[in-house]
Scaffold this motif. Structure first.
Motif, PDB file in Angstrom:
ATOM      1  N   GLY A 173     -39.441  -6.137 -30.306  1.00 23.56           N
ATOM      2  CA  GLY A 173     -38.023  -6.189 -30.681  1.00 23.56           C
ATOM      3  C   GLY A 173     -37.701  -5.090 -31.662  1.00 23.56           C
ATOM      4  O   GLY A 173     -36.558  -4.657 -31.798  1.00 23.56           O
ATOM      5  N   GLU A 174     -38.722  -4.624 -32.385  1.00 29.41           N
ATOM      6  CA  GLU A 174     -38.609  -3.440 -33.248  1.00 29.41           C
ATOM      7  C   GLU A 174     -39.992  -2.800 -33.276  1.00 29.41           C
ATOM      8  O   GLU A 174     -41.013  -3.505 -33.259  1.00 29.41           O
ATOM      9  CB  GLU A 174     -38.129  -3.815 -34.667  1.00 29.41           C
ATOM     10  N   ALA A 175     -39.997  -1.464 -33.302  1.00 30.87           N
ATOM     11  CA  ALA A 175     -41.279  -0.758 -33.175  1.00 30.87           C
ATOM     12  C   ALA A 175     -42.135  -0.872 -34.431  1.00 30.87           C
ATOM     13  O   ALA A 175     -43.356  -0.801 -34.380  1.00 30.87           O
ATOM     14  CB  ALA A 175     -41.010   0.717 -32.863  1.00 30.87           C
TER      15      ALA A 175
ATOM     16  N   ASN B  91     -32.615  -7.819 -25.627  1.00 29.04           N
ATOM     17  CA  ASN B  91     -31.761  -8.356 -24.573  1.00 29.04           C
ATOM     18  C   ASN B  91     -30.309  -8.322 -25.052  1.00 29.04           C
ATOM     19  O   ASN B  91     -29.706  -9.371 -25.286  1.00 29.04           O
ATOM     20  CB  ASN B  91     -32.202  -9.792 -24.283  1.00 29.04           C
ATOM     21  N   GLU B  92     -29.769  -7.123 -25.229  1.00 35.08           N
ATOM     22  CA  GLU B  92     -28.411  -6.965 -25.764  1.00 35.08           C
ATOM     23  C   GLU B  92     -27.406  -7.655 -24.846  1.00 35.08           C
ATOM     24  O   GLU B  92     -27.444  -7.473 -23.625  1.00 35.08           O
ATOM     25  CB  GLU B  92     -28.061  -5.476 -25.882  1.00 35.08           C
ATOM     26  N   ILE B  93     -26.497  -8.402 -25.445  1.00 39.13           N
ATOM     27  CA  ILE B  93     -25.493  -9.127 -24.652  1.00 39.13           C
ATOM     28  C   ILE B  93     -24.546  -8.145 -23.977  1.00 39.13           C
ATOM     29  O   ILE B  93     -24.209  -8.287 -22.807  1.00 39.13           O
ATOM     30  CB  ILE B  93     -24.708 -10.106 -25.553  1.00 39.13           C
TER      31      ILE B  93
ATOM     32  N   ASP C 147     -20.495   5.319 -36.452  1.00 42.01           N
ATOM     33  CA  ASP C 147     -21.391   4.197 -36.129  1.00 42.01           C
ATOM     34  C   ASP C 147     -22.832   4.569 -36.492  1.00 42.01           C
ATOM     35  O   ASP C 147     -23.175   5.744 -36.604  1.00 42.01           O
ATOM     36  CB  ASP C 147     -21.274   3.818 -34.650  1.00 42.01           C
ATOM     37  N   GLU C 148     -23.641   3.523 -36.618  1.00 42.56           N
ATOM     38  CA  GLU C 148     -25.008   3.672 -37.152  1.00 42.56           C
ATOM     39  C   GLU C 148     -25.952   4.456 -36.231  1.00 42.56           C
ATOM     40  O   GLU C 148     -26.030   4.176 -35.041  1.00 42.56           O
ATOM     41  CB  GLU C 148     -25.561   2.253 -37.347  1.00 42.56           C
ATOM     42  N   VAL C 149     -26.680   5.413 -36.815  1.00 41.10           N
ATOM     43  CA  VAL C 149     -27.778   6.044 -36.081  1.00 41.10           C
ATOM     44  C   VAL C 149     -29.136   5.677 -36.685  1.00 41.10           C
ATOM     45  O   VAL C 149     -30.156   5.735 -36.006  1.00 41.10           O
ATOM     46  CB  VAL C 149     -27.638   7.586 -35.996  1.00 41.10           C
ATOM     47  N   GLU C 150     -29.126   5.315 -37.979  1.00 39.24           N
ATOM     48  CA  GLU C 150     -30.395   5.012 -38.645  1.00 39.24           C
ATOM     49  C   GLU C 150     -30.168   3.986 -39.746  1.00 39.24           C
ATOM     50  O   GLU C 150     -29.141   4.016 -40.426  1.00 39.24           O
ATOM     51  CB  GLU C 150     -30.949   6.309 -39.249  1.00 39.24           C
TER      52      GLU C 150
HETATM   53  N1  GAP Z   1     -37.183  -2.013 -37.982  1.00 44.44           N
HETATM   54  C1  GAP Z   1     -35.828  -2.084 -38.375  1.00 44.44           C
HETATM   55  C2  GAP Z   1     -34.902  -2.141 -37.276  1.00 44.44           C
HETATM   56  O1  GAP Z   1     -35.263  -2.288 -36.128  1.00 44.44           O
HETATM   57  P1  GAP Z   1     -32.369  -1.977 -36.710  1.00 44.44           P
HETATM   58  O2  GAP Z   1     -31.206  -1.634 -37.601  1.00 44.44           O
HETATM   59  O3  GAP Z   1     -32.275  -3.202 -35.885  1.00 44.44           O
HETATM   60  O4  GAP Z   1     -33.610  -2.012 -37.676  1.00 44.44           O
HETATM   61  C3  GAP Z   1     -32.900   0.533 -36.261  1.00 44.44           C
HETATM   62  O5  GAP Z   1     -32.638  -0.757 -35.764  1.00 44.44           O
HETATM   63  C4  GAP Z   1     -32.221   1.578 -35.412  1.00 44.44           C
HETATM   64  O6  GAP Z   1     -32.539   1.385 -34.043  1.00 44.44           O
HETATM   65  C5  GAP Z   1     -30.685   1.521 -35.473  1.00 44.44           C
HETATM   66  O7  GAP Z   1     -30.187   2.251 -36.573  1.00 44.44           O
HETATM   67  C6  GAP Z   1     -30.302   2.149 -34.158  1.00 44.44           C
HETATM   68  O8  GAP Z   1     -30.249   3.557 -34.279  1.00 44.44           O
HETATM   69  C7  GAP Z   1     -31.438   1.779 -33.236  1.00 44.44           C
HETATM   70  N2  GAP Z   1     -31.044   0.659 -32.346  1.00 44.44           N
HETATM   71  C8  GAP Z   1     -31.006  -0.649 -32.650  1.00 44.44           C
HETATM   72  N3  GAP Z   1     -30.599  -1.368 -31.580  1.00 44.44           N
HETATM   73  C9  GAP Z   1     -30.365  -0.466 -30.588  1.00 44.44           C
HETATM   74  C10 GAP Z   1     -29.934  -0.577 -29.231  1.00 44.44           C
HETATM   75  N4  GAP Z   1     -29.691  -1.763 -28.674  1.00 44.44           N
HETATM   76  N5  GAP Z   1     -29.794   0.549 -28.509  1.00 44.44           N
HETATM   77  C11 GAP Z   1     -30.085   1.761 -29.043  1.00 44.44           C
HETATM   78  N6  GAP Z   1     -30.495   1.926 -30.316  1.00 44.44           N
HETATM   79  C12 GAP Z   1     -30.649   0.829 -31.078  1.00 44.44           C
END
Ligand code: GAP
Length: 484
Positions: A189-191, A223-225, A303-306
């Motif tokens: 779910g997160e790397a 699993n984005e809605i 919008d968020e990139v990081e």
């Molecule tokens: N480990 C922390 C973490 O995962 P997050 O804010 O959920 O935090 C980090 O995700 C970054 O991953 C976000 O700033 C965004 O750039 C990217 N990200 C998150 N969900 C995403 C999605 N469904 N599609 C593309 N990028 C995504």
């Protein structure tokens, strides 16, 4: 095909806030496809929502962004280590991390057209903020208070089901040969979890002194809605993460230094300063003590990139508790033992790729015609230079162009030979790919004008200016322009 249609064809809602923004985004999506940057996943089957493929030009741009990130976060630092952890992890990892219990989005379904919406996003559209930590019961209460103002973005009706917390983790049946699937191995779910799991291995093998960092680029699945806005919200994506392990409570200055460092990296990609901003989180996710986003102004808005997160000792404490392994760090000088705190940077590779494309996309006028040009920083450009014979039916020009091409390609593999169509068309094509330099071999190169023997026409992508340059000067000039 337009990005809005890609998503709608899969029953998911994906709409731009206003038509003008959507027009710019559609032009970028169209160029991405036309020039081999991005393809929709499984396109010949009608597509799969939220999945995209990087085409021949896209993978080069992506790799160049990754190289720049790796250089900045591993090679240019003394106390950072690289890692590439396996994607699948022990099922307990996602319980320890809090994802099994708390990693969900609030989902409601339109009773009329069955479209699924993210309730927090629909509430935000009418100015109502839903806290990320709200229980299912609380968000239902909030939704009920505002139901009469929320229209289905697909059919316009106001008839939604109850809100349900929908867990975003994607399950697999890895190693499970039963039909029950009771103990699923999740896709990440997160790397970043891989970094926490290997923290002890890194301490044992590298003997780093705190503070030290670990950097990794890895895949994540959610699993984005409602996947939306092209590469912005997808179901499969890559994250480039750093985790800095620090002494407890020594977070403030280090956090500020990281913010500055990350800002400078975006500027090093050539992204315009006015298109970037920081935003502090008002509602913190379950693991964070402080969190800031770096945002880019896409055609659809900032919008968020990081995300930059102060995760305290949450992650290592949880993994210590769930695994039973002692994850405390022992100070080599004082023998003091403590659980390090973690400062994280987590960047979405697809989002940065999209920001780079949006920032580079320009329409201008050249030679009385409108042209589309990607003004990519040369170190990011997928093709560094294209070599043309002026005429493709003159063997002597083609032979000389091939000779120059081979000489350059030996040192710069991302050089291409292009003899398709007339020179004007080749310029247009290379401008759209973002090739910083084009090199034309003509009769003067062969000595028709003896003063110009072994010289070529070198054209600058951004200004369109052309100058005569000796073949012997080409390599040093190109090398200098693509160096980071
Ligand atoms: N480990 C922390 C973490 O995962 P997050 O804010 O959920 O935090 C980090 O995700 C970054 O991953 C976000 O700033 C965004 O750039 C990217 N990200 C998150 N969900 C995403 C999605 N469904 N599609 C593309 N990028 C995504």
């Amino acid at each position: 095909m337009a990005w809005t249609l890609w998503a709608l064809s899969s029953r998911y809602i994906d709409m731009a806030e206003n038509a003008k923004d959507s027009e710019v985004m559609e032009k970028i999506v169209s160029l991405s496809k036309r020039r081999g940057f991005i393809f929709q996943g499984s396109e010949i089957y009608g597509g799969l929502a939220g999945i995209y493929d990087f085409g021949p030009r896209g993978v080069e741009l992506l790799n160049n962004i990754k190289k720049s990130w790796w250089k900045a976060n591993v090679y240019d630092k003394e106390n950072y280590f690289g890692l590439d952890a396996g994607m699948f992890k022990h099922p307990k990892v996602w319980e320890a991390s809090g994802h099994v219990g708390g990693f969900s989005d609030p989902l409601a379904e339109c009773r009329n057209c069955n479209a699924r919406v993210r309730v927090d996003k629909e509430l935000a559209k009418i100015g109502v903020v839903a806290d990320e930590k709200m229980s299912e019961e609380d968000i239902n209460k909030l939704f009920d208070e505002h139901r009469d103002k929320i229209k289905c973005p697909n059919c316009g009706k106001k008839d939604f089901t109850k809100v349900r917390a929908f867990n975003l983790l994607v399950k697999s049946n890895l190693g499970d040969f039963t039909s029950e699937g009771n103990d699923p191995v999740y896709l990440p779910g997160e790397a970043c979890q891989g970094i926490y799991l290997d923290y002890k291995n890194i301490v044992d093998t590298m003997q780093p002194k705190i503070p030290f960092g670990v950097a990794q680029i890895g895949k994540a699945f959610r699993n984005e809605i409602s996947p939306r806005n092209f590469l912005f919200r997808t179901r499969e994506f890559e994250q480039a993460d750093t985790q800095l392990f620090i002494r407890p409570n020594e977070n403030k200055d280090a956090f500020e230094a990281i913010k500055k460092d990350r800002w400078n990296w975006y500027r090093s990609l050539g992204i315009k300063e006015e298109k970037l901003r920081f935003k502090q989180h008002e509602n913190l996710v379950f693991y964070a003590k402080d969190a800031w986003d770096i945002e880019y102004e896409f055609p659809t808005g900032f919008d968020e990139v990081e995300g930059i997160h102060d995760r305290t000792d949450y992650d290592l404490s949880q993994h210590m508790k769930f695994s039973g392994t002692d994850l405390r760090y022992t100070d080599p000088e004082t023998a003091e033992k403590y659980i390090p705190w973690i400062l994280e940077t987590s960047m979405g590779m697809g989002r940065v790729f999209l920001a780079v494309l949006c920032d580079a996309y320009h329409e201008d006028e050249m030679g009385g015609e409108t042209r589309v040009v990607l003004k990519l920083a040369p170190h990011l450009a997928p093709v560094k230079a294209a070599v043309f014979p002026l005429l493709k039916n003159k063997p002597e020009l083609v032979a000389k162009a091939r000779e120059v091409y081979a000489m350059l390609k030996k040192e710069i593999p991302q050089v291409m030979f292009d003899d398709n169509g007339n020179v004007g068309k080749r310029y247009r094509r290379q401008d759209e790919i973002g090739t910083p330099w084009t090199i034309t071999i003509d009769f003067d190169t062969l000595g028709e004008n003896p003063d110009l023997l072994n010289t070529v026409t070198l054209r600058d992508r951004d200004s369109g200016e052309q100058k005569r340059v000796a073949i012997s000067e080409l390599l040093p000039l190109l090398m200098a322009s693509i160096r980071v």
